[in-house]
Design an enzyme around this catalytic site. Structure first.
Site, PDB file in Angstrom:
ATOM      1  N   GLY A  86       5.016 -22.261 -38.366  1.00  0.00           N
ATOM      2  CA  GLY A  86       5.810 -23.289 -39.175  1.00  0.00           C
ATOM      3  C   GLY A  86       7.206 -23.093 -38.990  1.00  0.00           C
ATOM      4  N   ALA A  87       7.852 -24.042 -39.696  1.00  0.00           N
ATOM      5  CA  ALA A  87       9.255 -24.157 -39.519  1.00  0.00           C
ATOM      6  C   ALA A  87       9.779 -23.114 -40.933  1.00  0.00           C
ATOM      7  CB  ALA A  87       9.838 -25.476 -39.870  1.00  0.00           C
TER       8      ALA A  87
ATOM      9  N   ASP B 146       4.053  -7.388 -34.410  1.00  0.00           N
ATOM     10  CA  ASP B 146       4.730  -8.405 -34.016  1.00  0.00           C
ATOM     11  C   ASP B 146       6.363  -7.701 -33.971  1.00  0.00           C
ATOM     12  OD1 ASP B 146       5.653 -10.460 -32.425  1.00  0.00           O
ATOM     13  OD2 ASP B 146       5.496 -11.867 -34.143  1.00  0.00           O
TER      14      ASP B 146
ATOM     15  N   ILE C  21      16.333 -23.245 -40.827  1.00  0.00           N
ATOM     16  CA  ILE C  21      17.159 -22.005 -40.339  1.00  0.00           C
ATOM     17  C   ILE C  21      16.311 -20.995 -39.108  1.00  0.00           C
ATOM     18  CG2 ILE C  21      18.230 -21.780 -42.523  1.00  0.00           C
ATOM     19  CD1 ILE C  21      16.451 -19.634 -43.279  1.00  0.00           C
TER      20      ILE C  21
ATOM     21  N   GLY D 175       5.548 -18.118 -36.355  1.00  0.00           N
ATOM     22  CA  GLY D 175       4.646 -18.257 -35.575  1.00  0.00           C
ATOM     23  C   GLY D 175       3.545 -19.600 -35.663  1.00  0.00           C
TER      24      GLY D 175
END
Length: 1090
Positions: free
Chosen positions: A204-205, A308, A198, A202
């Site tokens: 990883g998936a 961020d 989905i 920063g």
């Protein structure tokens, strides 16, 4: 049924009744013995569905089939139990991380020794840590051994383990463990049902998954990552308690490393803002901004910096304004725990939302999150990304703008109070920005007022029609004036406390703005009763606050327009003392005119402003009352439609409220780069002063010119062709003296012959003079005149004398020496000239002393390495030798170097004067300065070409990590050059850039941009490498501009030829720079080289 032995603690498998109804599959697996893979899971599934007694029966049946016998088989061992419960009751859960202990006894009943060995199936389990003490051994006949079993549950899981014990000549016996652990943050990865991807973070998936029936988002850490970001984000989530505006942290897995978070169905806010299919109401946009401020306030209270903030990290919970929560913060990959400002090693995060101090100086603080929040507000309120005005200029120009620290342009659609908040968030000085506590308090008050206004619009018709009472101008009911005015006063008092908190937002922001008007010094929030002013908060009683520009808030103006178009009947609004234009006319009109009906108020913290009355029965009455008031006191009449100008026709009704104003806006103009030299304070001053009268415009122009001049004086440095003629202060520089001894000796001879004004030396007898050679015979008549003619009249020398004068002096001296040599060849005798102290000008006579003694003849063929030969004429005069003195090293060196000088000069023993000493010192300093300049220039050239090679090494990059490291190296060097120029030369980077571009005709230092080979990367990684490369090249070009500027300041002008410097030809007519400038640039070069 299970039978026990006579001791009461032994299971006897021989006495267990056989059950032929056991599962055949389980029987087959138990009989097979050694199994692996899926068979183990099938065995566990079938085995643990049975009770403890049924498990024992199944094992007995399997063993009996392995060892068939008519009689009951006699086993060599007996076990105390076949299930480990670790002293826990049935259904009781164990704690995670606690050591659980249990015991089991093994009795040897065979005819000999029995060997046993414990093992876990599977042997390595990531969820538990299981040990047996001892794990194997030998039991003698008739003896028993006690085995200690220890287990530690490492995560939240359901323990279903099979323990195998291999007995020699008796097969394998199975023991079971069935325990559930308590909840903890450490989860079992096997319990996660991973779904589709989905998104990506920063490092990883992100997958959608199920964990025990709960929808979760799993962020799996890449194997290429070092794990530091994972540990950092994990610590952030562990420190945080639950907050409604922070994504809930479910837990994490150790192997593989992953974070399990709450799954938000709405996704990120970014896909909604730029999708035309979604339109947000003003209330929802303001509520989203308020939710973000609440979440950030919670983080900062817990000493956590997000670092961020961007719409991609804002997850949409609901798009309904009535929902309790609309936005949740996510992605703490770059977050860190700190209670103060600090400098970090690297800069990461989003490019457009990063504060200037983080982008350029790597300085992290709470104010960095505030700056990013201001950039996010622009996108939330207007659907426009920050720095969108630079899209047409390209990525490189945008990177340069970010490098210079320019804030994004605030769209003109944002007006009033929110514009001031964004301007305060973008303050150049990070210490002057507001904190999230003040922002949260202000947005809370604004959101409550906005929702109360919207609710009153919907319910005003029914409320007023049910209570047809009249009101006077003070807002009180005619029937019960005392009861209706008290809620208003109470609300005003309550909301005045909120004004004190809200004004703190702009206290720091406006502290440095000396040109701000008094009406713009704080965030002005007017009374909610005054509908014409478009305010959201009531002001303090008795304090006059002028209305804000564009009706104070564009959010309220949109609601006000909707109210006017939906309810066309005009109605008088209640007046607050702060909004009345003339108190005398107001009091007279209130006493003479009757009171129209009013709107009942709710008992809320913020008063509901009255709106138009939709009842058709009261329209005629209201029109009559309106005519009376207009005729009696037109200055006090305030219609609810006053937000629009009288000459402007009403705009058509809009179905959906827009957050921005509908006024036409011009195309955004890209701000000039000279904006860098001016601070945000001057920008805010210009914005505030635009609303003043014509008399203040002149003052604004003068202040702007003063600011520009002051900024240029502090940051700019112009390249001037004319240099100062002042003397260069002396400075000790260690250089060789052989390069300038000859000019000094020449000048000494000239000055010795022309310094009669300052020296008072009496003529003494020849016996008082010491010489290492006999004194020569004085010449005859015209020798004095010839020597006087050779004396050059020089002015008082200074260190700043030009090279051209020095060359003329040298040429004249050479001519005089040639004349002296010719005269000496013609003269028959030699003389010694002693200056007379009584002479004051060149026309005074010199004292000539002739020695009557006869000199010894010197052969013309003899030569000496220490003293030059003296030519002797035909007229030999006798003389006697004087006492010999030792010659100094300086005199010997001068004798060697000045062989072309006259003999009389070599033997002149007159003492040095003050002018001679100054000439020697000044010439020496000048030569040392020239050598220092040349060495510094050579050092800067080496730095220039080495740094140019570093930038070109991007073509050799093969990994993304190397690209990031090289970019950081280039950024650090550029920062060092900038800091050194600011420290020593007091120059801003804009001045250096403009000066270097003026002389660099090529425009760029790099003709071609180095590119790595695409075959070393995949598509997505290569795009990242190219982006890093482009940003690093821009920063590198800026650093090369700085080195080029420093070399331009050291233009070599001491040689009479043209010297090329980086393809730029420098004329020899340029003057030598000042000594202070050369010394400062030398310090910069030494610091950069080290």
């Amino acid at each position: 049924m299970i039978y026990t032995s006579s001791d009461g603690d032994w299971f006897n498998p021989n006495e267990i009744d056989q059950d032929t109804d056991c599962d055949e599959e389980l029987h087959h697996l138990l009989k097979f013995g050694i199994i692996e893979g899926k068979q183990i899971e099938s065995l566990k599934t079938l085995f643990f569905e049975q009770t403890i007694e049924d498990r024992t029966k199944s094992q007995y049946r399997a063993r009996h089939s392995i060892f068939p016998n008519e009689d009951q088989p006699k086993y060599s061992v007996q076990f105390s139990k076949y299930h480990f419960d670790f002293n826990l009751k049935e259904g009781e859960k164990c704690k995670v991380g606690v050591t659980l202990k249990d015991k089991i006894k093994i009795n040897s009943t065979g005819s000999g020794k029995t060997t046993f060995n414990f093992c876990n199936i599977p042997v390595h389990s990531p969820n538990i840590k299981l040990t047996f003490t001892p794990s194997g051994g030998v039991i003698k006949k008739g003896q028993s051994v006690e085995i200690l079993v220890e287990m530690v549950v490492l995560c939240t899981t359901r323990v279903r383990e099979l323990i195998a014990v291999d007995i020699a000549n008796s097969g394998r016996h199975l023991f079971t463990i069935k325990i559930d652990s308590k909840m903890s943050q450490v989860l079992d990865y096997k319990e996660l049902e991973i779904g589709n991807v989905i998104g990506g973070g920063g490092y990883g998936a992100i997958y959608k998954a199920k964990w025990r029936g709960l929808s979760v988002a799993v962020k799996v850490i890449s194997e290429l990552s070092d794990g530091s970001e994972f540990e950092k984000e994990l610590e952030m989530h562990k420190e945080l308690l639950h907050h409604p505006n922070i994504v809930h942290f479910v837990g994490f897995c150790v192997s593989p490393k992953c974070l399990v978070l709450e799954y938000i169905e709405g996704g990120s806010l970014d896909k909604y803002l730029h999708n035309p299919n979604y339109t947000f109401s003003p209330q929802l946009r303001l509520k989203m901004a308020n939710d973000i401020a609440k979440g950030m306030c919670f983080l900062h209270r817990n000493e956590i910096l997000h670092l961020d903030l961007k719409p991609q990290n804002f997850l949409v919970v609901s798009i309904s304004p009535e929902a309790p929560v609309s936005i949740k913060l996510a992605d703490f990959g770059l977050a860190t725990s700190s209670s103060r400002s600090f400098y970090g090693p690297t800069v990461e995060g989003s490019f457009l939302y990063m504060s200037p101090e983080v982008f350029t100086q790597k300085k992290f603080s709470r104010a960095a999150d505030v700056w990013s929040y201001g950039a996010c507000l622009i996108e939330i309120l207007t659907n426009k990304r920050p720095y969108q005005e630079y899209d047409q200029l390209g990525y490189l120009e945008l990177a340069r703008v970010r490098e210079e620290g320019l804030p994004p342009m605030i769209p003109p659609e944002i007006e009033g109070d929110l514009r001031k908040i964004i301007e305060a968030c973008f303050h150049r000085d990070h210490t002057k920005r507001p904190n999230f506590e003040n922002i949260e308090q202000f947005l809370d008050a604004m959101t409550d007022s906005l929702f109360n206004v919207q609710s009153s619009i919907d319910s005003s018709s029914s409320l007023i029609s049910s209570s047809p009472s009249t009101i006077n101008n003070n807002g009180s009911s005619s029937g019960s004036s005392s009861t209706s005015t008290s809620p208003i006063n109470t609300n005003n008092n309550n909301n005045n406390n909120n004004n004190n908190n809200i004004n703190n937002i702009n206290n720091n922001y406006n502290s440095n703005n000396s040109n701000n008007n008094s009406n713009n010094s704080n965030l002005i929030i007017q009374s909610a009763n005054n509908v014409s002013s478009g305010s959201l908060m009531p002001s303090s009683p008795g304090k006059t606050t002028p209305p804000l520009k564009h009706s104070g808030s564009f959010l309220f103006s949109r609601l006000q327009q909707q109210q006017q178009y939906q309810q066309p009947a005009p109605v008088l609004s209640s007046h607050h003392p702060s909004s009345s234009s003339s108190s005398s006319s107001s009091s007279s009109s209130s006493s003479s005119s009757p009171s129209p009906p009013t709107t009942p108020r709710k008992a809320t913290g913020v008063p509901i402003p009255p709106f138009s009355l939709p009842s058709s029965l009261l329209q005629q009455y209201q029109q009559n009352q309106l005519d009376k008031q207009l005729s009696s006191s037109p200055s006090n009449s305030s219609l609810t439609m006053s937000s629009s100008t009288p000459n402007q026709p009403p705009t058509p009704t809009q179905s959906n409220l827009n957050i921005v104003s509908t006024s036409p806006t011009s195309k955004p103009i890209v701000p000039l780069r000279t904006f860098l030299s001016s601070s945000n304070d001057s920008t805010c001053n210009n914005n505030n002063n635009n609303n003043n009268n014509n008399n203040n415009n002149n003052n604004n122009n003068n202040s702007n010119e003063t600011l520009v001049k002051t900024s240029r004086a502090m940051t700019d440095l112009t390249l001037s062709d004319t240099q100062k003629s002042g003397a260069v202060p002396s400075r000790s520089v260690t250089i060789s003296g052989s390069s300038f001894i000859k000019p000094i000796s020449i000048e000494n001879n000239n000055v010795n012959s022309n310094n009669n004004n300052n020296n008072n030396i009496e003529a003494t007898s020849p016996e008082k003079y010491n010489s290492h050679r006999p004194l020569p015979v004085l010449p005859t008549s015209n020798s004095s005149n010839n020597l006087n003619g050779s004396i050059i009249s020089t002015s008082n020398p200074s260190v700043s004398s030009s090279i051209s004068q020095m060359s003329q002096l040298i040429s004249k001296q050479q001519q005089s020496q040639q004349q002296q040599q010719q005269q000496q060849q013609n003269t028959p005798s030699r003389n010694v000239i002693i200056p007379n102290s009584s002479t004051a000008n060149s026309s005074s006579s010199n004292l000539n002393i002739t020695t009557p003694t006869r000199p010894k003849p010197i052969s013309s063929s003899t030569s000496s390495s220490s003293t030059p030969q003296l030519p002797i004429g035909g007229n030999q005069h006798s003389h006697r030798p004087l006492p010999i003195r030792a010659a100094s090293s300086f005199e010997i060196k001068n004798n060697h170097l000045n062989l072309s000088s006259s003999p009389g000069d070599l033997f002149s023993s007159s003492p040095s004067t003050f002018e001679i000493t100054m000439m020697e010192r000044d010439t020496e300093d000048l030569t040392k300065l020239i050598e220092l300049r040349s060495r510094t220039l050579k050092c800067l050239k080496v730095l220039y070409y080495s740094f140019l090679d570093s930038i070109k090494s991007f073509s050799e990059i093969k990994e993304l990590k190397d690209c990031i490291e090289l970019g950081q190296k280039i950024r650090n060097f550029k920062k060092d050059v900038e800091l050194q120029c600011i420290e020593h030369l007091k120059l801003g980077w804009e001045t250096i850039h403009d000066a270097s571009k003026k002389f660099n005709t090529n425009g760029k230092h790099l003709q071609t941009c180095p590119s790595p080979h695409p075959s070393n990367f995949d598509g997505e990684t290569y795009n990242k490498v190219v982006q890093f490369r482009d940003a690093a090249v821009i920063v590198g070009e800026s650093a090369l501009d700085g080195l080029f500027y420093l070399m331009l300041q050291l233009l070599p002008s001491h040689n009479n030829y043209r010297v090329p410097i980086l393809d730029i030809t420098v004329s020899s007519t340029d003057k030598i720079p000042e000594k202070d400038l050369i010394v400062k640039i030398a310090k910069i070069a030494r610091s950069l080289k080290s």
